[in-house]
Scaffold this motif. Sequence first.
Motif, short mmCIF file in Angstrom:
data_model
loop_
_atom_site.label_atom_id
_atom_site.label_comp_id
_atom_site.label_asym_id
_atom_site.label_seq_id
_atom_site.Cartn_x
_atom_site.Cartn_y
_atom_site.Cartn_z
N VAL A 255 -65.46 -100.09 -32.29
CA VAL A 255 -64.97 -99.48 -31.00
C VAL A 255 -63.93 -98.49 -31.20
CG1 VAL A 255 -65.61 -101.46 -29.72
CG2 VAL A 255 -63.40 -101.39 -30.87
N GLU A 256 -63.72 -98.09 -32.28
CA GLU A 256 -62.33 -97.17 -32.48
C GLU A 256 -62.59 -95.64 -31.81
OE1 GLU A 256 -65.05 -96.54 -36.38
OE2 GLU A 256 -64.69 -97.88 -34.82
N ASN A 257 -63.99 -95.33 -31.67
CA ASN A 257 -64.32 -94.16 -30.87
C ASN A 257 -64.90 -94.39 -29.40
OD1 ASN A 257 -63.49 -92.36 -33.20
ND2 ASN A 257 -65.74 -92.93 -34.19
N GLY A 258 -64.82 -95.58 -28.90
CA GLY A 258 -65.15 -95.78 -27.70
C GLY A 258 -66.13 -96.96 -27.73
N ILE A 259 -66.80 -97.36 -26.83
CA ILE A 259 -67.71 -98.35 -26.50
C ILE A 259 -69.17 -97.68 -26.15
CG2 ILE A 259 -65.84 -100.16 -25.91
CD1 ILE A 259 -66.99 -99.71 -23.08
N SER B 78 -54.66 -98.31 -34.91
CA SER B 78 -55.94 -97.82 -35.31
C SER B 78 -56.88 -98.89 -35.22
CB SER B 78 -56.14 -97.06 -36.51
OG SER B 78 -57.30 -97.01 -36.89
N LEU B 79 -58.07 -98.72 -34.72
CA LEU B 79 -59.07 -99.86 -34.84
C LEU B 79 -60.20 -99.34 -35.68
CD1 LEU B 79 -59.27 -100.55 -30.81
CD2 LEU B 79 -58.65 -102.20 -32.52
N VAL C 162 -60.08 -98.74 -24.92
CA VAL C 162 -59.71 -98.65 -26.23
C VAL C 162 -58.26 -98.70 -26.32
CG1 VAL C 162 -59.72 -97.75 -28.71
CG2 VAL C 162 -61.96 -98.21 -27.27
N LYS C 163 -57.54 -97.82 -25.59
CA LYS C 163 -56.17 -97.69 -25.59
C LYS C 163 -55.44 -99.13 -25.22
CE LYS C 163 -55.94 -92.66 -24.53
NZ LYS C 163 -55.55 -91.51 -23.64
#
Length: 310
Positions: free
Chosen positions: A250-254, A244-245, A233-234
């Motif tokens: 997917v902002e907190n991972g996948i 930010s996403l 994500v980074k």
Amino acid sequence: FYPKHPGHPLAPLTAEYHGYFKKHGIDHSHLHIAGDNDGSIDLLIQGKTEFSMDAHPAMLIEANAQGKDLHIIGSYRNGLAFSVAALPGAFKTPQDLKGRRFATNRRLGAGERTMRLVFQKLGFDPDRDMDVVLIDNEGIREKVAAIKDGRSDFLFYHHNGPQGRVVRELIQRGELEEVVDLSTLFPFYVVRSMATTGKMVRQHPDLVRGFIKGVMRAHGFLKDEDPTGMESVKILKRALNVDSLAGSGVENGIPKTWAVAAENIVTSVEGVEVHIAELKARGKIDPSFSVDRVVNNELALEALAELGVG
């Protein structure tokens, strides 16, 4: 890739960042953002991209049938990540869906098309055995309200994202229950596919293999070394030049199930044939169209062998 699904380019971005592409003959790659599903395919046709990461199989099949020199070279989103839900006790088995009402906001949209496949898989005739109830809003809460008000009998929802969270909460509270997990009905259904042109396959098979190997290795990294997806994500944030996403899903991972084993990137012929059958039934392609016209697994199988996997 299609920007509605920002997680789709994670694998190639990861392959670029970690040097997997470079190791397999692709010195540098560039990410192009398509405006919509059609845009991802149009960029290939126009020669502006060599590969699409999230081409819709049905659109590729239809374009190929119309004479466009496009081919599916891999698939990384397999299995229908959806479930059917209803009021507790309304259905004892999936077979009880026959003759019941389905809530959706658009005729022959993605929801109805998916449920038609489900009914066919269960041995029903969707034209005769499924009643479609139109509601004004596509939101999951509106569909739930339609069931509770007695206007509809069941809905279907995506396992991930906001819809899935809402329905799971309702199931936990005992307000709804899962009737059938569609991923068990269609474990090899191809949701999204990797695509390229016939010219690339014929003239640059080494680059096509290199691309596939890079994606396979990136999925291996996501699966084994970055299972939460936070590192990737980074990478995505850097590629999109955003801080930010939030709201992307997917902002907190996948999800842990997102990354796939290398051998599962080889396209399921059965999974593509489902799309072909649907297009034939709708009169979109000629009855003589066959899966070998659009699926090219040879290079993916070679990539798999060269990586020593499978």
